[in-house]
Design a protein around this motif. Sequence first.
Motif, PDB file in Angstrom:
ATOM      1  N   VAL A   8      57.601 -11.216  51.041  1.00  0.00           N
ATOM      2  CA  VAL A   8      59.001 -10.671  51.910  1.00  0.00           C
ATOM      3  C   VAL A   8      58.467 -11.505  53.271  1.00  0.00           C
ATOM      4  O   VAL A   8      59.608 -12.695  53.864  1.00  0.00           O
ATOM      5  CB  VAL A   8      59.421  -9.450  51.904  1.00  0.00           C
ATOM      6  N   THR A  11      58.785 -15.065  52.824  1.00  0.00           N
ATOM      7  CA  THR A  11      60.094 -16.115  52.584  1.00  0.00           C
ATOM      8  C   THR A  11      60.887 -16.154  53.973  1.00  0.00           C
ATOM      9  O   THR A  11      61.318 -16.738  53.563  1.00  0.00           O
ATOM     10  CB  THR A  11      60.716 -15.123  51.084  1.00  0.00           C
ATOM     11  N   ARG A  15      62.831 -19.651  55.714  1.00  0.00           N
ATOM     12  CA  ARG A  15      63.532 -19.415  55.874  1.00  0.00           C
ATOM     13  C   ARG A  15      62.924 -19.997  57.520  1.00  0.00           C
ATOM     14  O   ARG A  15      64.852 -19.730  58.012  1.00  0.00           O
ATOM     15  CB  ARG A  15      64.659 -18.260  55.823  1.00  0.00           C
ATOM     16  N   SER A  26      71.406 -18.951  52.449  1.00  0.00           N
ATOM     17  CA  SER A  26      70.017 -17.975  52.358  1.00  0.00           C
ATOM     18  C   SER A  26      70.909 -16.958  53.827  1.00  0.00           C
ATOM     19  O   SER A  26      71.494 -17.629  55.501  1.00  0.00           O
ATOM     20  CB  SER A  26      68.702 -18.648  53.346  1.00  0.00           C
ATOM     21  N   TYR A  27      71.083 -16.144  53.913  1.00  0.00           N
ATOM     22  CA  TYR A  27      71.559 -15.022  54.474  1.00  0.00           C
ATOM     23  C   TYR A  27      70.122 -15.326  55.739  1.00  0.00           C
ATOM     24  O   TYR A  27      70.635 -14.461  57.016  1.00  0.00           O
ATOM     25  CB  TYR A  27      71.114 -13.535  54.237  1.00  0.00           C
ATOM     26  N   VAL A  28      68.787 -14.541  55.698  1.00  0.00           N
ATOM     27  CA  VAL A  28      67.434 -14.780  56.848  1.00  0.00           C
ATOM     28  C   VAL A  28      67.573 -16.155  57.837  1.00  0.00           C
ATOM     29  O   VAL A  28      67.971 -16.238  59.046  1.00  0.00           O
ATOM     30  CB  VAL A  28      66.435 -15.061  56.104  1.00  0.00           C
ATOM     31  N   LYS A  42      72.015  -6.664  64.756  1.00  0.00           N
ATOM     32  CA  LYS A  42      71.659  -5.321  63.065  1.00  0.00           C
ATOM     33  C   LYS A  42      70.301  -4.667  63.246  1.00  0.00           C
ATOM     34  O   LYS A  42      70.534  -3.701  62.880  1.00  0.00           O
ATOM     35  CB  LYS A  42      71.057  -7.782  62.230  1.00  0.00           C
ATOM     36  N   GLU A  45      72.881  -1.866  64.937  1.00  0.00           N
ATOM     37  CA  GLU A  45      72.913  -1.410  63.528  1.00  0.00           C
ATOM     38  C   GLU A  45      72.571  -0.624  62.366  1.00  0.00           C
ATOM     39  O   GLU A  45      73.216   0.176  61.861  1.00  0.00           O
ATOM     40  CB  GLU A  45      74.142  -2.318  63.100  1.00  0.00           C
ATOM     41  N   GLU A  46      70.809  -0.907  62.089  1.00  0.00           N
ATOM     42  CA  GLU A  46      70.703  -0.283  60.829  1.00  0.00           C
ATOM     43  C   GLU A  46      69.921   0.938  61.230  1.00  0.00           C
ATOM     44  O   GLU A  46      69.926   1.638  60.273  1.00  0.00           O
ATOM     45  CB  GLU A  46      69.485  -1.570  59.916  1.00  0.00           C
ATOM     46  N   ASP A  72      66.763  -1.123  54.549  1.00  0.00           N
ATOM     47  CA  ASP A  72      67.149  -2.187  56.072  1.00  0.00           C
ATOM     48  C   ASP A  72      67.013  -2.886  56.873  1.00  0.00           C
ATOM     49  O   ASP A  72      66.542  -3.677  57.668  1.00  0.00           O
ATOM     50  CB  ASP A  72      68.729  -2.018  55.438  1.00  0.00           C
ATOM     51  N   PHE A  75      63.409  -4.758  56.270  1.00  0.00           N
ATOM     52  CA  PHE A  75      63.280  -5.845  56.233  1.00  0.00           C
ATOM     53  C   PHE A  75      64.026  -6.718  57.500  1.00  0.00           C
ATOM     54  O   PHE A  75      63.537  -7.283  57.589  1.00  0.00           O
ATOM     55  CB  PHE A  75      64.635  -5.997  55.105  1.00  0.00           C
ATOM     56  N   HIS A  76      65.132  -6.474  58.519  1.00  0.00           N
ATOM     57  CA  HIS A  76      66.128  -6.774  59.490  1.00  0.00           C
ATOM     58  C   HIS A  76      64.539  -6.785  60.842  1.00  0.00           C
ATOM     59  O   HIS A  76      64.438  -7.539  61.565  1.00  0.00           O
ATOM     60  CB  HIS A  76      67.086  -5.769  60.299  1.00  0.00           C
TER      61      HIS A  76
HETATM   62  N1  PRT Z   1      65.276  -7.799  51.523  1.00  0.00           N
HETATM   63  C1  PRT Z   1      66.529  -8.219  51.981  1.00  0.00           C
HETATM   64  C2  PRT Z   1      67.728  -7.808  52.675  1.00  0.00           C
HETATM   65  N2  PRT Z   1      67.701  -6.419  52.829  1.00  0.00           N
HETATM   66  C3  PRT Z   1      68.961  -6.466  53.258  1.00  0.00           C
HETATM   67  N3  PRT Z   1      69.963  -8.047  53.438  1.00  0.00           N
HETATM   68  C4  PRT Z   1      71.103  -8.360  53.386  1.00  0.00           C
HETATM   69  O1  PRT Z   1      70.974  -7.873  55.371  1.00  0.00           O
HETATM   70  C5  PRT Z   1      72.718  -8.066  55.243  1.00  0.00           C
HETATM   71  C6  PRT Z   1      73.152  -7.151  55.778  1.00  0.00           C
HETATM   72  O2  PRT Z   1      73.467  -5.919  55.617  1.00  0.00           O
HETATM   73  P1  PRT Z   1      74.329  -5.059  55.946  1.00  0.00           P
HETATM   74  O3  PRT Z   1      74.420  -3.913  54.708  1.00  0.00           O
HETATM   75  O4  PRT Z   1      74.536  -4.274  56.956  1.00  0.00           O
HETATM   76  O5  PRT Z   1      75.525  -5.851  54.674  1.00  0.00           O
HETATM   77  P2  PRT Z   1      77.036  -6.382  56.287  1.00  0.00           P
HETATM   78  O6  PRT Z   1      77.711  -5.116  56.986  1.00  0.00           O
HETATM   79  O7  PRT Z   1      77.926  -6.868  54.951  1.00  0.00           O
HETATM   80  O8  PRT Z   1      76.266  -7.509  56.910  1.00  0.00           O
HETATM   81  P3  PRT Z   1      76.991  -8.214  58.188  1.00  0.00           P
HETATM   82  O9  PRT Z   1      78.112  -9.170  58.036  1.00  0.00           O
HETATM   83  O10 PRT Z   1      76.883  -7.330  59.410  1.00  0.00           O
HETATM   84  O11 PRT Z   1      75.141  -9.181  58.174  1.00  0.00           O
HETATM   85  C7  PRT Z   1      73.292  -8.132  54.003  1.00  0.00           C
HETATM   86  O12 PRT Z   1      73.627  -9.492  53.649  1.00  0.00           O
HETATM   87  C8  PRT Z   1      72.230  -8.073  53.214  1.00  0.00           C
HETATM   88  O13 PRT Z   1      72.512  -8.707  51.407  1.00  0.00           O
HETATM   89  C9  PRT Z   1      68.566  -9.020  52.569  1.00  0.00           C
HETATM   90  N4  PRT Z   1      68.306  -9.798  52.687  1.00  0.00           N
HETATM   91  C10 PRT Z   1      67.869 -10.020  52.440  1.00  0.00           C
HETATM   92  N5  PRT Z   1      66.357  -9.448  52.158  1.00  0.00           N
HETATM   93  C11 PRT Z   1      65.166 -10.350  51.259  1.00  0.00           C
HETATM   94  O14 PRT Z   1      65.397 -11.597  51.759  1.00  0.00           O
HETATM   95  C12 PRT Z   1      65.283 -12.855  50.885  1.00  0.00           C
HETATM   96  C13 PRT Z   1      66.177 -13.762  51.730  1.00  0.00           C
HETATM   97  O15 PRT Z   1      66.496 -14.269  51.761  1.00  0.00           O
HETATM   98  P4  PRT Z   1      68.367 -15.338  51.663  1.00  0.00           P
HETATM   99  O16 PRT Z   1      67.229 -16.259  53.117  1.00  0.00           O
HETATM  100  O17 PRT Z   1      69.413 -14.940  51.571  1.00  0.00           O
HETATM  101  O18 PRT Z   1      68.071 -16.139  50.947  1.00  0.00           O
HETATM  102  C14 PRT Z   1      65.286 -12.082  50.054  1.00  0.00           C
HETATM  103  O19 PRT Z   1      65.179 -13.043  48.445  1.00  0.00           O
HETATM  104  C15 PRT Z   1      64.917 -10.609  49.721  1.00  0.00           C
HETATM  105  O20 PRT Z   1      63.729 -10.864  49.518  1.00  0.00           O
END
Ligand code: PRT
Length: 112
Positions: A8, A11, A15, A26-28, A42, A45-46, A72, A75-76
């Motif tokens: 992770v 990854t 990003r 990508s979220y990240v 974040k 919040e988490e 969560d 991860f953050h």
């Molecule tokens: N482990 C995670 C992970 N855990 C949580 N999240 C995201 O973190 C965000 C925040 O979660 P919340 O429950 O607070 O949701 P929210 O209140 O709607 O979020 P916000 O709008 O406030 O940001 C959500 O979009 C979750 O999907 C993650 N996003 C990504 N990963 C890892 O990161 C990798 C890369 O992700 P991308 O960059 O998106 O491709 C993934 O393959 C995963 O391995």
Amino acid sequence: MSQTLARVAQTIESRKLENGGDPATSYVSRLFSKGDDAILKKIGEEATELVMAAKDARVDGDVSKVLYECADLWFHSLVLLAQFDLSPQQVLDELARREGLSGLAEKAARPS
Ligand SMILES: N=c1c2ncn([C@@H]3O[C@H](COP(=O)(O)OP(=O)(O)OP(=O)(O)O)[C@@H](O)[C@H]3O)c2ncn1[C@@H]1O[C@H](COP(=O)(O)O)[C@@H](O)[C@H]1O
């Protein structure tokens, strides 16, 4: 180090915008593009959501939310470490350094 943590973290590193991460897909990358304050928000919040899940679990016995919210937060925290070019291995090294050192003894030895 846990293989999952390592994967992770790798990854997340990929990003970063300088590594070709795209905030549109990508979220990240989106978090990185927003900068320190968005990542720190974040984390706050988490952490709060984890506290609330633990309090709720004492009432309704549902510990699954504790695991979910802890994931969560971890991860953050990994995103925050990457933002400072730090790795989860360095955190594990610090925990290993502390192994066997009583928290009470360490606190008592601090300069006053
Ligand atoms: N482990 C995670 C992970 N855990 C949580 N999240 C995201 O973190 C965000 C925040 O979660 P919340 O429950 O607070 O949701 P929210 O209140 O709607 O979020 P916000 O709008 O406030 O940001 C959500 O979009 C979750 O999907 C993650 N996003 C990504 N990963 C890892 O990161 C990798 C890369 O992700 P991308 O960059 O998106 O491709 C993934 O393959 C995963 O391995």
